[in-house]
Design an enzyme around this catalytic site. Structure first.
Site, PDB file in Angstrom:
ATOM      1  N   SER A 161       0.825  -1.004  -0.132  1.00 53.13           N
ATOM      2  CA  SER A 161      -0.407   0.494   0.053  1.00 53.13           C
ATOM      3  C   SER A 161       0.989   1.470   0.460  1.00 53.13           C
ATOM      4  O   SER A 161       2.160   1.487  -0.468  1.00 53.13           O
ATOM      5  CB  SER A 161      -0.655   0.167   1.051  1.00 53.13           C
ATOM      6  OG  SER A 161      -1.961   0.572   0.950  1.00 53.13           O
ATOM      7  N   ASP A 215      -8.494  -5.061  -5.629  1.00 53.18           N
ATOM      8  CA  ASP A 215      -8.308  -3.749  -5.294  1.00 53.18           C
ATOM      9  C   ASP A 215      -8.615  -2.511  -5.546  1.00 53.18           C
ATOM     10  O   ASP A 215      -8.823  -1.651  -7.070  1.00 53.18           O
ATOM     11  CB  ASP A 215      -6.802  -3.103  -5.527  1.00 53.18           C
ATOM     12  CG  ASP A 215      -6.294  -2.387  -4.541  1.00 53.18           C
ATOM     13  OD1 ASP A 215      -7.051  -2.142  -3.614  1.00 53.18           O
ATOM     14  OD2 ASP A 215      -4.488  -2.522  -4.154  1.00 53.18           O
ATOM     15  N   HIS A 224      -6.737  -5.915  -1.961  1.00 50.49           N
ATOM     16  CA  HIS A 224      -6.278  -4.830  -2.008  1.00 50.49           C
ATOM     17  C   HIS A 224      -4.731  -5.825  -0.979  1.00 50.49           C
ATOM     18  O   HIS A 224      -3.817  -5.579  -0.416  1.00 50.49           O
ATOM     19  CB  HIS A 224      -6.348  -3.639  -0.870  1.00 50.49           C
ATOM     20  CG  HIS A 224      -5.803  -3.073  -0.670  1.00 50.49           C
ATOM     21  ND1 HIS A 224      -4.450  -2.355  -1.602  1.00 50.49           N
ATOM     22  CD2 HIS A 224      -5.254  -2.158   0.533  1.00 50.49           C
ATOM     23  CE1 HIS A 224      -3.777  -1.155  -0.703  1.00 50.49           C
ATOM     24  NE2 HIS A 224      -3.834  -1.551  -0.066  1.00 50.49           N
TER      25      HIS A 224
END
Length: 431
Positions: free
Chosen positions: A249, A364, A396
């Site tokens: 991320s 995602d 994600h």
């Protein structure tokens, strides 16, 4: 009893929290019943919210949602990552679907601290040992774990860098521990792994006192990642010339910047790293989440328009450290945004000679294949030492699923997909 379903109330609770994030207190109060409107009018709600932000840091993202029922009331808990703490926004609905009570509580971490971790099938616990260590960066000491394959080595090693918010070493999210999955899975295949508590997790009050609104990713992420790399290089049975860095991320977005600081790394692994400005990502995420309920309500449209104005403020060349975070997307401090505006992940990666592995989940919605993954592909086209791979069914967290991904999906217990772990291990060992 109102005909609203529990799913309707979940959506209403998310919209209420979103209104708070946008500092749209008139909209938030409009959802209250008469008793709560009198007890907590708009100005008091504003003070309440601002006090919470000063204590917990600005909100980063909504990470989960759960429900309960008590004495005829239905309660929705919206779990949020703030800058220095994880909090549950408790929203109590009456039988007419109006909010009759709210509270802000430390997030219930029972599931992450007391429940039994169920290892994925690819984790062979006889193949590794775990050792507790400390990551020391000046005055900051962070507890961590090294997962070491059994044998004499020397083994390749990898340091894991978290996503946004006050993450623990396992990057715990609800019942899930993606970094523990990675550590156990990679160590089972002969890769040593170092993971550690994020500074905002281990020392939230101190971090707030030292940096306040002047925090950037250097203090939040980079300094401790560099310290962790040095520790792993010097650890017994680790090959110092084969130490890699893996970021997930925002950690994935920052990895090229860390690689620019430490050119001795053997390579970079980017999992769901964004290539666009944080404010643009925030707008895209809110728009997507609202779209899940079908046609946008007038309030949702108004929320999005307000967020667009905050995004414009974030992009204003006149943005300065004095710009109040309340005027910016998700209440992110101006210094944090200004620092990121000077950094362009894909372009920095393009200038590095390091090997890179860039992984993306096709489902995602936080970091998207259409925008972010394409950003990496475009910038790094033609570089022979870069491998990019898209996993169509993964979200994600790199968990498998079907259909459109939702925030509620993160509350379902799962594991990092086996193919991802095997791909990372093979790529590391190959190098």
């Amino acid at each position: 009893m109102n005909s609203l379903t529990i799913e309707d109330l979940k959506q209403h609770a998310i919209e209420f929290v979103t209104a708070l994030v946008k500092n749209d207190f008139a909209s938030a109060v409009s959802r209250f019943d008469d008793v709560l409107k009198n007890a907590l009018p708009q100005d008091k709600l504003k003070d309440y919210w601002n006090t919470l932000n000063s204590q917990a840091g600005s909100i980063q993202q909504i990470t989960g949602i759960s429900t309960a029922e008590m004495q005829g009331y239905r309660i929705v808990f919206v779990t949020c990552k703030f800058g220095w703490a994880n909090m549950d926004v408790q929203v109590v609905f009456n039988d007419s679907g109006l909010i009759s009570g709210i509270n802000f509580l430390p997030a219930n971490d029972i599931s992450s601290t007391t429940s039994t971790y169920k290892p994925p099938e690819y984790a062979d616990q006889s193949a590794f040992r775990e050792y507790e260590i400390n990551v020391d960066t000046g005055e900051w000491t962070l507890p961590g774990t090294i997962t070491m394959p059994v044998g004499d080595g020397p083994f390749p090693g990898v340091v894991l860098v978290h996503g946004s918010g006050p993450n623990d070493r396992d990057e715990t999210l609800g019942p899930n521990k993606p970094f523990k999955d990675l550590a156990w899975g990679l160590a089972s295949q002969g890769v040593a792994v170092l993971r550690y508590e994020k500074r905002t997790k281990a020392h939230p009050e101190k971090f707030k006192a030292v940096y306040g609104q002047n925090c950037t990713v250097k203090e939040e992420v980079i300094d401790d990642a560099l310290s962790s790399i040095r520790i792993l290089r010097e650890y017994p049975n680790v090959d110092p010339d084969r130490v890699f860095l893996l970021g997930h991320s925002i950690g994935g977005s920052i990895v090229p910047r860390i690689g620019k600081h430490d050119t001795g790394l053997a390579g970079l692994i980017i999992m769901a790293g964004s290539t666009i400005p944080m404010e643009d990502s925030a707008l895209a995420q809110v728009t997507y989440i609202y779209s899940l309920s079908g046609q946008l309500t007038e309030q949702q449209k108004a929320d999005i328009e307000l967020l667009k104005k905050q995004v414009e403020k974030a992009k204003d060349p006149g943005l300065s450290a004095d710009t109040p975070s309340s005027e910016l997307p998700l209440g992110i401090p101006a210094m944090y945004l200004m620092d990121l505006h000077r950094y362009h992940p894909a372009e920095v990666a393009k200038g590095l000679s390091l090997r890179m592995l860039i992984l993306q989940g096709g489902r995602d919605y936080q970091v998207t294949p259409e925008v972010d993954f394409e950003g990496w592909k475009a910038a790094l086209a033609g570089k022979e030492n870069v491998t990019l791979k898209l996993y169509p069914e993964l979200n994600h967290l790199f968990f498998a699923g079907e259909g459109r991904s939702t925030p509620q999906e993160y509350d379902i217990e799962g594991h990092v997909d086996a193919e991802v772990v095997h791909d990372i291990a093979r790529w590391i060992i190959k190098g």
